[in-house]
Motif scaffolding. Structure first.
Motif, short mmCIF file in Angstrom:
data_model
loop_
_atom_site.label_atom_id
_atom_site.label_comp_id
_atom_site.label_asym_id
_atom_site.label_seq_id
_atom_site.Cartn_x
_atom_site.Cartn_y
_atom_site.Cartn_z
N GLY A 94 21.02 -77.90 28.14
CA GLY A 94 22.48 -77.93 28.21
C GLY A 94 23.06 -76.53 28.41
O GLY A 94 22.73 -75.61 27.65
N GLU A 114 20.84 -77.56 33.06
CA GLU A 114 22.19 -78.11 32.98
C GLU A 114 22.36 -79.20 34.03
O GLU A 114 22.10 -78.97 35.21
N LYS A 115 22.81 -80.37 33.59
CA LYS A 115 22.87 -81.50 34.53
C LYS A 115 24.02 -81.40 35.55
O LYS A 115 23.93 -81.91 36.65
N LEU A 172 31.94 -78.80 28.05
CA LEU A 172 33.29 -79.28 27.71
C LEU A 172 34.34 -78.20 27.97
O LEU A 172 35.53 -78.51 28.09
N HIS A 199 42.38 -76.07 26.07
CA HIS A 199 41.62 -75.09 25.28
C HIS A 199 42.52 -73.92 24.92
O HIS A 199 43.19 -73.36 25.77
N VAL A 238 19.06 -82.61 35.70
CA VAL A 238 19.23 -83.66 34.68
C VAL A 238 17.89 -83.86 33.97
O VAL A 238 16.92 -84.27 34.59
N GLU A 293 22.44 -88.83 23.41
CA GLU A 293 21.78 -88.55 24.70
C GLU A 293 20.40 -87.95 24.47
O GLU A 293 19.44 -88.27 25.16
N ARG A 344 34.89 -78.42 15.11
CA ARG A 344 34.18 -78.18 16.37
C ARG A 344 35.13 -77.47 17.35
O ARG A 344 36.23 -77.92 17.60
N MET A 364 35.06 -73.88 20.44
CA MET A 364 34.19 -72.98 21.19
C MET A 364 33.52 -71.99 20.25
O MET A 364 32.33 -71.69 20.38
#
Ligand SMILES: Cc1cc2nc3c(=O)[nH]c(=O)nc-3n(C[C@H](O)[C@H](O)[C@H](O)COP(=O)(O)OP(=O)(O)OC[C@H]3O[C@@H](n4cnc5c(N)ncnc54)[C@H](O)[C@@H]3O)c2cc1C
Length: 417
Positions: A7, A29-30, A37, A53, A215, A246, A394, A396
């Motif tokens: 990720g 990273e997919k 996010l 943000h 992926v 996931e 949660r 950054m």
């Protein structure tokens, strides 16, 4: 030492940053972009954050990186207006004097709310709250029935997580209040969030192998191998930063106790319409809409007014599971149709709909027992990202900190400090 970071969001980027001089690192990273996010999309030549943000002056991990990339001085700090839309009216709701006019609560309720606010700001020690205490029990005691039912149930139980207040951790909730979010200054780098992520990526590229559109389909935790397309990548240590469900769907040979524990981690989704108008809609940056089709309206241009249009997000967290499957047009018509009933919005110049199934892990009152730790307990497997940050909110900053922490455990376990 071969490290695979699963990720390329901010936690994965921070972990790679921490170890880039000490290990051979691959980020998988997919998507076609890093940032997860905190990623951005392009519209009319402008990069705009996919989701709202902002940063706070106490976000010291984020600020450290902004300094490193020469962006700290570009942050403009602003006191913003926060409000509530309830009973078809827009109420200002942040500063003490606004409370006096807040007829949504009874006169006694307003006094009680003021008292609760003062105690929260000056005497509440959120860290000392028992992790298993639920938000309802705590709020009924600290704020009383009217405020709990008229403010915090719609704000947090309904709009945020869509689960009853007595299932939510009081500790995480109190951390949010103690952070004085709505009273303090909000910041945004004038060069944009996209520039922050790009600079971060440019810095990592010097030493880190960044694979995008990669992926990950399977991880063999015994053989320490990750399968991406037809390629197999071997590792000594793996940092997982992707959403726990996931991860469970692709992790093979994860010991049963960890499977059972991670299966209990649940997320709330988010669905939003990002849209532009010619004019500000109101002078609020942040509006909470109670018992409407969606729960949040953020007007970015009231924090950062730098585009040839005014930019906003109409977003729903809690209860948006079904909206994940609706068409963009339907989401637009329903969310914006609902908004127009309360606020005149004029011509819409363009819109985009975004969805994520994993906006935020739900910090339930038993979360401390189920949360994935940075050091998972299984040799070679580490976790970072939003699921690991409890009791922090949660954001950054917490994600970056979690990536750094996982990296520090690896440095110590592999003796590469
Ligand atoms: C609606 C919303 C508003 C927010 N507002 C704010 C705010 O105002 N201020 C703030 O500080 N924070 C905010 N945040 C939180 C912030 O965006 C997150 O905390 C942070 O970006 C998460 O980073 P992460 O690395 O933990 O996770 P993610 O960003 O989710 O990164 C995980 C990465 O893994 C990738 N991935 C997933 N599956 C695979 C796979 N199989 N193979 C390869 N890659 C995969 C994903 O594409 C993603 O890039 C907000 C978040 C949301 C959703």
């Amino acid at each position: 030492m071969r490290l695979v970071v699963l990720g390329g969001g901010l936690s994965g980027m921070a972990a790679a940053h921490e170890l880039m001089d000490k290990a051979e690192i691959t980020i998988l990273e997919k998507e076609s972009y890093l940032g997860g996010l905190a990623g951005s999309f392009e519209m009319d030549g402008q990069f705009l954050p996919i989701f709202y943000h902002h940063i706070f002056p106490h976000d010291k991990h984020t600020l450290k990186y902004l300094s490193e990339f020469g962006m700290r001085d570009t942050i403009s700090w602003k006191r913003v207006k926060v409000g509530i839309v309830a009973d078809d009216k827009v109420w200002d709701f942040a500063q003490p004097h606004e409370l006096l006019r807040f007829a949504y609560l009874s006169p006694l309720g307003r006094l009680r709310y003021g008292w609760f606010g003062l105690r929260t700001l000056f005497t509440l020690n959120a860290a000392s709250l028992d992790a298993s205490l639920d938000a309802k029990t705590w709020l009924l005691r600290a704020a009383g029935k009217e405020i709990t039912e008229k403010i915090f149930v719609p704000l947090y139980a309904e709009n945020k997580f869509n689960i009853p207040l007595d299932k939510i951790s009081a500790k995480q909730f109190a951390m949010r209040l103690v952070n004085k979010e709505v009273l303090g200054k909000f910041g945004y780098p004038s060069v944009g969030l996209h520039h922050f992520v790009s600079e971060f990526e440019r810095h990592l590229q010097k030493k880190v192998d960044i694979k995008k559109r990669a992926v990950v389909k399977q991880i063999d935790l015994e053989k320490k191998e990750v399968t991406v397309g037809s390629e197999v990548v071997k590792y000594d240590a793996l940092i997982n930063t992707i959403a726990v469900p996931e991860f469970l769907s692709i992790a093979k040979k994860l010991p049963t106790p960890l499977v059972k524990r991670y299966q209990k981690v649940k997320y709330c989704p988010a669905v939003e319409v990002a849209f532009a108008t010619r004019h500000h809609l109101t002078n609020h940056y942040w509006l909470n809409l109670f018992r409407q089709r969606f729960g949040l309206l953020f007007q970015h241009s009231n924090l950062h007014d730098a585009y040839p249009f005014k930019f906003h997000w109409a977003l729903r967290y809690g209860g948006s599971e079904n909206d994940l499957h609706l068409s963009d047009e339907q989401i637009f018509n329903e969310y914006i149709g609902n908004l127009k009933k309360t606020i005149p919005i004029g011509e819409i110049l363009w819109y985009r709909v975004f969805r994520t199934k994993y906006a935020e892990p739900i910090f339930t009152s038993d979360y401390v027992k189920i949360m994935p730790h940075n050091r998972s307990g299984l040799a070679g497997l580490y976790n970072a990202g939003t699921a690991t940050v409890f009791p922090r909110i949660r954001n950054m900053d917490a994600s970056i900190q979690s990536g750094e922490r996982a990296a520090q455990f690896i440095a110590s376990d592999f003796d590469i400090s």
